[in-house]
Design a protein around this motif. Structure first.
Motif, mmCIF file in Angstrom:
data_model
loop_
_atom_site.group_PDB
_atom_site.id
_atom_site.type_symbol
_atom_site.label_atom_id
_atom_site.label_comp_id
_atom_site.label_asym_id
_atom_site.label_seq_id
_atom_site.Cartn_x
_atom_site.Cartn_y
_atom_site.Cartn_z
ATOM 1 N N LEU A 1 0.843 -1.201 0.000
ATOM 2 C CA LEU A 1 0.000 0.000 0.000
ATOM 3 C C LEU A 1 0.877 1.250 0.000
ATOM 4 O O LEU A 1 1.946 1.261 0.611
ATOM 5 C CB LEU A 1 -0.905 0.028 1.237
ATOM 6 C CG LEU A 1 -2.071 -0.939 1.265
ATOM 7 C CD1 LEU A 1 -2.830 -0.804 2.580
ATOM 8 C CD2 LEU A 1 -3.003 -0.696 0.108
ATOM 9 N N PRO A 2 0.447 2.312 -0.672
ATOM 10 C CA PRO A 2 1.207 3.565 -0.629
ATOM 11 C C PRO A 2 1.319 4.056 0.812
ATOM 12 O O PRO A 2 0.334 4.066 1.541
ATOM 13 C CB PRO A 2 0.368 4.530 -1.465
ATOM 14 C CG PRO A 2 -0.511 3.669 -2.303
ATOM 15 C CD PRO A 2 -0.730 2.411 -1.527
ATOM 16 N N GLY A 3 2.518 4.427 1.227
ATOM 17 C CA GLY A 3 2.749 4.914 2.582
ATOM 18 C C GLY A 3 3.338 3.883 3.511
ATOM 19 O O GLY A 3 3.723 4.210 4.629
ATOM 20 N N THR A 4 3.421 2.630 3.080
ATOM 21 C CA THR A 4 4.011 1.587 3.912
ATOM 22 C C THR A 4 5.514 1.789 3.969
ATOM 23 O O THR A 4 6.162 1.993 2.945
ATOM 24 C CB THR A 4 3.682 0.181 3.347
ATOM 25 O OG1 THR A 4 2.263 0.055 3.241
ATOM 26 C CG2 THR A 4 4.219 -0.912 4.237
ATOM 27 N N ASP A 5 6.088 1.720 5.189
ATOM 28 C CA ASP A 5 7.524 1.962 5.338
ATOM 29 C C ASP A 5 8.330 0.680 5.120
ATOM 30 O O ASP A 5 7.775 -0.379 4.829
ATOM 31 C CB ASP A 5 7.843 2.600 6.697
ATOM 32 C CG ASP A 5 7.479 1.701 7.874
ATOM 33 O OD1 ASP A 5 7.229 0.500 7.680
ATOM 34 O OD2 ASP A 5 7.449 2.218 9.008
ATOM 35 N N LEU B 1 2.180 0.487 8.035
ATOM 36 C CA LEU B 1 1.472 1.624 7.452
ATOM 37 C C LEU B 1 1.066 2.522 8.607
ATOM 38 O O LEU B 1 0.269 2.127 9.457
ATOM 39 C CB LEU B 1 0.231 1.156 6.687
ATOM 40 C CG LEU B 1 -0.657 2.249 6.112
ATOM 41 C CD1 LEU B 1 0.071 2.977 4.990
ATOM 42 C CD2 LEU B 1 -1.957 1.680 5.615
ATOM 43 N N ALA C 1 -3.402 7.811 0.688
ATOM 44 C CA ALA C 1 -2.062 8.394 0.759
ATOM 45 C C ALA C 1 -1.937 9.487 -0.290
ATOM 46 O O ALA C 1 -2.308 9.292 -1.448
ATOM 47 C CB ALA C 1 -1.000 7.327 0.532
ATOM 48 N N THR C 2 -1.449 10.641 0.140
ATOM 49 C CA THR C 2 -1.208 11.742 -0.782
ATOM 50 C C THR C 2 0.261 12.122 -0.708
ATOM 51 O O THR C 2 0.916 11.926 0.306
ATOM 52 C CB THR C 2 -2.066 12.972 -0.433
ATOM 53 O OG1 THR C 2 -1.753 13.391 0.890
ATOM 54 C CG2 THR C 2 -3.540 12.665 -0.550
ATOM 55 N N SER C 3 0.759 12.653 -1.797
ATOM 56 C CA SER C 3 2.160 13.049 -1.862
ATOM 57 C C SER C 3 2.253 14.359 -2.633
ATOM 58 O O SER C 3 1.581 14.535 -3.642
ATOM 59 C CB SER C 3 2.966 11.962 -2.568
ATOM 60 O OG SER C 3 4.317 12.309 -2.620
ATOM 61 N N GLN D 1 4.700 13.159 2.247
ATOM 62 C CA GLN D 1 3.614 12.206 2.072
ATOM 63 C C GLN D 1 2.749 12.207 3.328
ATOM 64 O O GLN D 1 3.254 12.297 4.440
ATOM 65 C CB GLN D 1 4.156 10.805 1.823
ATOM 66 C CG GLN D 1 3.078 9.816 1.499
ATOM 67 C CD GLN D 1 3.655 8.476 1.069
ATOM 68 O OE1 GLN D 1 4.752 8.120 1.443
ATOM 69 N NE2 GLN D 1 2.906 7.750 0.277
ATOM 70 N N VAL E 1 -0.625 10.110 5.112
ATOM 71 C CA VAL E 1 -1.489 8.940 5.057
ATOM 72 C C VAL E 1 -2.625 9.135 6.062
ATOM 73 O O VAL E 1 -2.394 9.497 7.207
ATOM 74 C CB VAL E 1 -0.710 7.641 5.383
ATOM 75 C CG1 VAL E 1 -1.644 6.448 5.400
ATOM 76 C CG2 VAL E 1 0.423 7.437 4.406
#
Length: 117
Positions: A62-66, A71, A96-98, A107, A109
């Motif tokens: 997922l976007p934002g997962t480190d 997340l 998630a926005t960037s 970023q 989340v």
């Protein structure tokens, strides 16, 4: 002004064409996209900042997962739902926005969800 009266078969045919056109537009456009709800384990929750970290296979990719596979983001939940604790299961949707601010990529989340009991 004159009143124009159409014969009943013409009115019915016009209505049928409108319904058919609506069906075809809906079939071509398809259903609206819906967010996929996922379920993950709460790794941590900071109530003062409303920040939650989730872990598990549901957050993989997922976007934002480190790099640790977590997340983390700001939690938005139903006011009457229980406060999450480490180990709880959370059903969620994440956004998630960037953006680039002053040459730096930032970023954010947001996790929207509730504890599953």
């Amino acid at each position: 002004m004159a009143t124009v009266t159409l014969p009943t078969p013409v009115v019915l045919a016009g209505g049928a064409l409108c319904l058919l056109a609506g069906y075809l537009v809906g079939a071509v456009a398809g259903p609206p996209e819906t967010a996929e709800r996922r379920t993950a384990e709460v790794a941590s929750y900071d109530a003062s900042q409303m920040r939650v970290c989730l872990t598990g296979t549901a957050v993989d990719g997922l976007p934002g997962t480190d790099a640790d596979g977590e997340l983390c983001g700001t939690l938005r939940r139903t006011p009457s739902s229980p406060v999450p604790r480490a180990g709880d299961t959370l059903r969620f949707v994440s956004v998630a926005t960037s953006e680039e601010v002053a040459g730096e990529n930032r970023q954010q989340v947001v996790v929207i969800g509730d504890v599953v009991r």
